[in-house]
Design a protein around this motif. Sequence first.
Motif, PDB file in Angstrom:
ATOM      1  N   LEU A   1       0.838  -1.200   0.000  1.00 30.11           N
ATOM      2  CA  LEU A   1       0.000   0.000   0.000  1.00 30.11           C
ATOM      3  C   LEU A   1       0.875   1.253   0.000  1.00 30.11           C
ATOM      4  O   LEU A   1       0.568   2.238  -0.683  1.00 30.11           O
ATOM      5  CB  LEU A   1      -0.927   0.006   1.218  1.00 30.11           C
ATOM      6  N   GLY A   2       1.963   1.204   0.731  1.00 31.26           N
ATOM      7  CA  GLY A   2       2.896   2.335   0.742  1.00 31.26           C
ATOM      8  C   GLY A   2       3.465   2.596  -0.641  1.00 31.26           C
ATOM      9  O   GLY A   2       3.601   3.755  -1.070  1.00 31.26           O
ATOM     10  N   ILE A   3       3.782   1.526  -1.370  1.00 31.73           N
ATOM     11  CA  ILE A   3       4.278   1.661  -2.746  1.00 31.73           C
ATOM     12  C   ILE A   3       3.219   2.333  -3.609  1.00 31.73           C
ATOM     13  O   ILE A   3       3.507   3.260  -4.372  1.00 31.73           O
ATOM     14  CB  ILE A   3       4.648   0.278  -3.326  1.00 31.73           C
ATOM     15  N   GLY A   4       1.974   1.865  -3.474  1.00 28.14           N
ATOM     16  CA  GLY A   4       0.875   2.429  -4.272  1.00 28.14           C
ATOM     17  C   GLY A   4       0.657   3.902  -3.973  1.00 28.14           C
ATOM     18  O   GLY A   4       0.471   4.708  -4.887  1.00 28.14           O
ATOM     19  N   ARG A   5       0.684   4.276  -2.692  1.00 24.67           N
ATOM     20  CA  ARG A   5       0.500   5.678  -2.310  1.00 24.67           C
ATOM     21  C   ARG A   5       1.602   6.554  -2.909  1.00 24.67           C
ATOM     22  O   ARG A   5       1.348   7.667  -3.364  1.00 24.67           O
ATOM     23  CB  ARG A   5       0.500   5.807  -0.790  1.00 24.67           C
ATOM     24  N   THR A   6       2.823   6.032  -2.892  1.00 27.55           N
ATOM     25  CA  THR A   6       3.940   6.800  -3.443  1.00 27.55           C
ATOM     26  C   THR A   6       3.817   6.935  -4.960  1.00 27.55           C
ATOM     27  O   THR A   6       4.088   8.010  -5.518  1.00 27.55           O
ATOM     28  CB  THR A   6       5.281   6.125  -3.083  1.00 27.55           C
ATOM     29  N   LEU A   7       3.405   5.865  -5.619  1.00 27.34           N
ATOM     30  CA  LEU A   7       3.228   5.916  -7.078  1.00 27.34           C
ATOM     31  C   LEU A   7       2.152   6.938  -7.461  1.00 27.34           C
ATOM     32  O   LEU A   7       2.275   7.626  -8.485  1.00 27.34           O
ATOM     33  CB  LEU A   7       2.849   4.530  -7.616  1.00 27.34           C
ATOM     34  N   TYR A   8       1.114   7.051  -6.640  1.00 27.26           N
ATOM     35  CA  TYR A   8       0.075   8.058  -6.885  1.00 27.26           C
ATOM     36  C   TYR A   8       0.680   9.462  -6.825  1.00 27.26           C
ATOM     37  O   TYR A   8       0.426  10.304  -7.701  1.00 27.26           O
ATOM     38  CB  TYR A   8      -1.035   7.917  -5.842  1.00 27.26           C
ATOM     39  N   CYS A   9       1.504   9.709  -5.813  1.00 26.44           N
ATOM     40  CA  CYS A   9       2.152  11.026  -5.687  1.00 26.44           C
ATOM     41  C   CYS A   9       3.094  11.300  -6.859  1.00 26.44           C
ATOM     42  O   CYS A   9       3.161  12.422  -7.367  1.00 26.44           O
ATOM     43  CB  CYS A   9       2.927  11.100  -4.369  1.00 26.44           C
ATOM     44  N   ILE A  10       3.798  10.271  -7.305  1.00 24.38           N
ATOM     45  CA  ILE A  10       4.712  10.426  -8.439  1.00 24.38           C
ATOM     46  C   ILE A  10       3.920  10.712  -9.715  1.00 24.38           C
ATOM     47  O   ILE A  10       4.342  11.517 -10.559  1.00 24.38           O
ATOM     48  CB  ILE A  10       5.593   9.172  -8.604  1.00 24.38           C
TER      49      ILE A  10
ATOM     50  N   GLU B   1      -2.726  -1.092 -10.364  1.00 29.61           N
ATOM     51  CA  GLU B   1      -2.523  -2.511 -10.061  1.00 29.61           C
ATOM     52  C   GLU B   1      -2.357  -2.721  -8.555  1.00 29.61           C
ATOM     53  O   GLU B   1      -2.888  -3.677  -7.983  1.00 29.61           O
ATOM     54  CB  GLU B   1      -1.292  -3.041 -10.809  1.00 29.61           C
ATOM     55  N   PHE B   2      -1.629  -1.815  -7.917  1.00 21.52           N
ATOM     56  CA  PHE B   2      -1.448  -1.919  -6.459  1.00 21.52           C
ATOM     57  C   PHE B   2      -2.769  -1.662  -5.734  1.00 21.52           C
ATOM     58  O   PHE B   2      -3.036  -2.272  -4.698  1.00 21.52           O
ATOM     59  CB  PHE B   2      -0.375  -0.923  -5.994  1.00 21.52           C
ATOM     60  N   ALA B   3      -3.589  -0.765  -6.272  1.00 21.90           N
ATOM     61  CA  ALA B   3      -4.895  -0.494  -5.661  1.00 21.90           C
ATOM     62  C   ALA B   3      -5.769  -1.742  -5.677  1.00 21.90           C
ATOM     63  O   ALA B   3      -6.452  -2.057  -4.691  1.00 21.90           O
ATOM     64  CB  ALA B   3      -5.585   0.649  -6.402  1.00 21.90           C
ATOM     65  N   LYS B   4      -5.734  -2.468  -6.795  1.00 22.27           N
ATOM     66  CA  LYS B   4      -6.504  -3.715  -6.901  1.00 22.27           C
ATOM     67  C   LYS B   4      -5.956  -4.773  -5.960  1.00 22.27           C
ATOM     68  O   LYS B   4      -6.698  -5.468  -5.268  1.00 22.27           O
ATOM     69  CB  LYS B   4      -6.457  -4.234  -8.340  1.00 22.27           C
ATOM     70  N   GLU B   5      -4.627  -4.894  -5.957  1.00 25.51           N
ATOM     71  CA  GLU B   5      -3.978  -5.915  -5.126  1.00 25.51           C
ATOM     72  C   GLU B   5      -4.245  -5.680  -3.642  1.00 25.51           C
ATOM     73  O   GLU B   5      -4.523  -6.615  -2.886  1.00 25.51           O
ATOM     74  CB  GLU B   5      -2.470  -5.890  -5.391  1.00 25.51           C
ATOM     75  N   CYS B   6      -4.179  -4.427  -3.217  1.00 25.85           N
ATOM     76  CA  CYS B   6      -4.364  -4.089  -1.793  1.00 25.85           C
ATOM     77  C   CYS B   6      -5.830  -3.964  -1.409  1.00 25.85           C
ATOM     78  O   CYS B   6      -6.154  -3.815  -0.222  1.00 25.85           O
ATOM     79  CB  CYS B   6      -3.642  -2.783  -1.470  1.00 25.85           C
ATOM     80  N   GLU B   7      -6.710  -3.981  -2.416  1.00 28.89           N
ATOM     81  CA  GLU B   7      -8.152  -3.783  -2.193  1.00 28.89           C
ATOM     82  C   GLU B   7      -8.397  -2.508  -1.394  1.00 28.89           C
ATOM     83  O   GLU B   7      -9.190  -2.487  -0.444  1.00 28.89           O
ATOM     84  CB  GLU B   7      -8.755  -5.006  -1.479  1.00 28.89           C
TER      85      GLU B   7
ATOM     86  N   LYS C   1      -7.753   3.431  -4.901  1.00 24.23           N
ATOM     87  CA  LYS C   1      -8.495   3.368  -6.164  1.00 24.23           C
ATOM     88  C   LYS C   1      -9.109   4.734  -6.482  1.00 24.23           C
ATOM     89  O   LYS C   1      -9.029   5.216  -7.620  1.00 24.23           O
ATOM     90  CB  LYS C   1      -9.600   2.315  -6.086  1.00 24.23           C
ATOM     91  N   ALA C   2      -9.703   5.365  -5.470  1.00 31.42           N
ATOM     92  CA  ALA C   2     -10.293   6.694  -5.664  1.00 31.42           C
ATOM     93  C   ALA C   2      -9.214   7.703  -6.046  1.00 31.42           C
ATOM     94  O   ALA C   2      -9.417   8.552  -6.923  1.00 31.42           O
ATOM     95  CB  ALA C   2     -11.000   7.140  -4.387  1.00 31.42           C
TER      96      ALA C   2
END
Length: 294
Positions: free
Chosen positions: A86-95, A117-123, A128-129
């Motif tokens: 989830l931390g990876i996904g949050r960072t990718l969103y910021c990037i 993809e991380f949003a789906k994986e982490c549910e 996702k929003a």
Amino acid sequence: MYMVVARQLAIRILDSIWLLKDLTPSELEKRKNTLEYYLPRIKDDKERAETLLELGRIECLLGNTVQAAGRYHECLRLFRKIGDRLGIGRTLYCITLLHVERGNVEKAENVLRECMEFAKECESLWLKASCYVAKARLYFERGEYGKAVETSLKAFDMFGEIGDVDGMGKSLQNACLALMKEGKMEKTIELLESIRDTWKETSRENYVLTSLQLAAMYLSLGEIEKAEKLVKEAEVTSPRVSALVNMLKASINLAMGKTSKAVEHAESARETLKKLGLKADLASEILKIVKGLS
């Protein structure tokens, strides 16, 4: 003559309301300095990654995009190291948003695909929003305003499910900006009016800002009475809101030919912004215009 100028000023003020930040530049710098002071002392990789993520956001708000990129990539490395998906996904969103700010649309699209993809994986409905927020920004940059509106409203509903008021506000802002780009001012007003009741019970600050946005829109259409009523009812929640209220009052008074009152409110707005260490360019411009017409 007065009305024409006042309507033009209303649009300029509206732009400044959309861009209102939670913290002033001096507050952001203070927060940045505090985090940088503690960063070398943080040994836990997760805590260090979270600190770097916040520093990246602050650098973005300050316009330091190169520094922000460095913070985000170090943050991403740490989240990958500890396996925090989830931390990876949050960072990718910021990037993704950082690439959008820097005009790198293709890079933003590539990073966003990975983020989704991380949003789906982490549910994670929040992630996702957030991806939909970034997707709407990309549609906006490409001039696909209809898709930007649709995607922003989907994000708004998702954030609403988890009760994220800040996310809801950001999504609504994006939808309104896209509608205005399409020239659909009446639809923008209709959307803001319908959401304003929601803010009344959930977010005092968003309720006030939405009221001022509506006031600026009504004034831009020449509907002085509606604009004046909304401004009078607006609760001043901070000095910056006070400055916005005074800029609107200056424009409303100008539209009614009350130039001395307009000068008084414009001067008050300018002084408030200067005391906060914020740019007072718009307030100064309004003051110059109303003085020139008085």
